[in-house]
Design a protein around this motif. Structure first.
Motif, mmCIF file in Angstrom:
data_model
loop_
_atom_site.group_PDB
_atom_site.id
_atom_site.type_symbol
_atom_site.label_atom_id
_atom_site.label_comp_id
_atom_site.label_asym_id
_atom_site.label_seq_id
_atom_site.Cartn_x
_atom_site.Cartn_y
_atom_site.Cartn_z
ATOM 1 N N GLU A 58 -15.569 35.397 16.240
ATOM 2 C CA GLU A 58 -16.834 36.097 15.705
ATOM 3 C C GLU A 58 -16.744 35.743 14.186
ATOM 4 O O GLU A 58 -17.878 35.674 13.660
ATOM 5 N N ASP A 59 -15.611 35.722 13.478
ATOM 6 C CA ASP A 59 -15.798 35.427 12.231
ATOM 7 C C ASP A 59 -15.711 33.949 11.822
ATOM 8 O O ASP A 59 -15.739 33.628 10.494
ATOM 9 N N ASP A 60 -15.835 33.199 12.733
ATOM 10 C CA ASP A 60 -15.698 31.564 12.392
ATOM 11 C C ASP A 60 -16.903 31.076 12.428
ATOM 12 O O ASP A 60 -17.863 30.808 13.494
ATOM 13 N N PRO A 61 -17.222 30.491 11.197
ATOM 14 C CA PRO A 61 -18.604 29.908 10.924
ATOM 15 C C PRO A 61 -18.834 28.609 11.784
ATOM 16 O O PRO A 61 -20.047 28.510 12.073
ATOM 17 N N GLY A 62 -17.911 28.099 12.528
ATOM 18 C CA GLY A 62 -17.828 27.138 13.306
ATOM 19 C C GLY A 62 -18.035 27.305 14.899
ATOM 20 O O GLY A 62 -18.256 26.674 15.791
ATOM 21 N N ARG A 63 -18.093 28.769 15.098
ATOM 22 C CA ARG A 63 -18.080 29.207 16.444
ATOM 23 C C ARG A 63 -19.438 28.788 17.118
ATOM 24 O O ARG A 63 -20.451 28.523 16.246
ATOM 25 N N LEU B 2 -25.090 25.025 19.138
ATOM 26 C CA LEU B 2 -24.610 24.550 17.737
ATOM 27 C C LEU B 2 -23.834 25.575 17.185
ATOM 28 O O LEU B 2 -23.918 26.694 17.472
ATOM 29 N N PRO B 3 -22.930 25.119 16.273
ATOM 30 C CA PRO B 3 -22.066 25.806 15.513
ATOM 31 C C PRO B 3 -22.944 26.582 14.657
ATOM 32 O O PRO B 3 -23.932 26.159 14.059
ATOM 33 N N HIS B 4 -22.738 27.925 14.562
ATOM 34 C CA HIS B 4 -23.217 29.104 13.758
ATOM 35 C C HIS B 4 -23.797 28.406 12.309
ATOM 36 O O HIS B 4 -24.882 28.639 12.106
ATOM 37 N N ASP B 5 -22.809 27.739 11.762
ATOM 38 C CA ASP B 5 -23.187 27.436 10.372
ATOM 39 C C ASP B 5 -24.074 26.324 10.268
ATOM 40 O O ASP B 5 -24.936 26.188 9.347
ATOM 41 N N GLU B 6 -24.170 25.368 11.298
ATOM 42 C CA GLU B 6 -25.213 24.224 11.432
ATOM 43 C C GLU B 6 -26.393 25.041 11.642
ATOM 44 O O GLU B 6 -27.544 24.350 11.273
ATOM 45 N N LEU B 7 -26.526 26.098 12.539
ATOM 46 C CA LEU B 7 -27.931 26.651 12.984
ATOM 47 C C LEU B 7 -28.305 27.326 11.437
ATOM 48 O O LEU B 7 -29.477 27.144 11.076
#
Length: 179
Positions: free
Chosen positions: A108-113, A134-139
């Protein structure tokens, strides 16, 4: 990778792994869409007679719960979370899709999850994404959208006690019947 084998998926994904997972998710969405009904929709999202609404409206919880079970059956080592929260615009922090459910793969703390949403097309801004993976950071960066767990994050074991279970049972029966 086959539709039902995602054991080689890890976060972040290679392009080929993401493509294979996306193909599987599109297949799952088609199966689910055929099985959705008034019995599987969350009661607070039922449409009034004659009201136009996306087929996915109110089906996010039951679809996400089913997907967690499906993915867990494919690979018990995946770190899966059933998430309930709000989808927000990162431009002004306004709700795009309040009280929504989705699946996350990874810590849950990984921005790439990975954020996996088979019903995001309920929101106008996500209408072109009936299947989102999509990865969370890409969203956040590319779609200016944040999936924020506001209420609940459950692992597959915790999901067994969630209120979605009765509707999930109906959905699974409809899927087995080929409805």
């Amino acid at each position: 990778m086959s539709v039902t084998d995602i054991s080689s998926v890890s976060c972040p994904l290679s392009r080929s792994e993401r493509d294979a997972l996306f193909d599987a998710l599109r297949y799952y969405r088609n199966q689910l869409q055929d099985a959705w009904s008034d019995e599987t929709i969350h009661e607070s999202f039922r449409s009034a007679s004659g009201e136009q609404a996306p087929a996915s409206r109110g089906q996010c919880g039951v679809s996400s719960a089913w997907l967690v079970e499906r993915l867990r059956a494919d690979d018990r080592s995946l770190k899966l979370s059933y998430c309930y929260g709000d989808v927000l615009s990162t431009v002004d922090d306004t709700p795009v899709l309040p009280r929504h459910c989705w699946v996350e793969i990874g810590d849950e703390d990984d921005p790439g999850r990975l954020v996996v949403d088979l019903t995001g097309d309920q929101a106008e801004s996500l209408r072109d994404y009936p299947v989102l993976c999509l990865p969370h950071d890409e969203l956040r960066r590319d779609l200016r959208t944040e999936y924020r767990v506001t209420y609940v994050r459950l692992d597959p074991e915790g999901l067994r006690n969630d209120l979605v279970q009765p509707r999930l049972g109906i959905l699974k029966r409809r899927l087995r019947a080929g409805i």
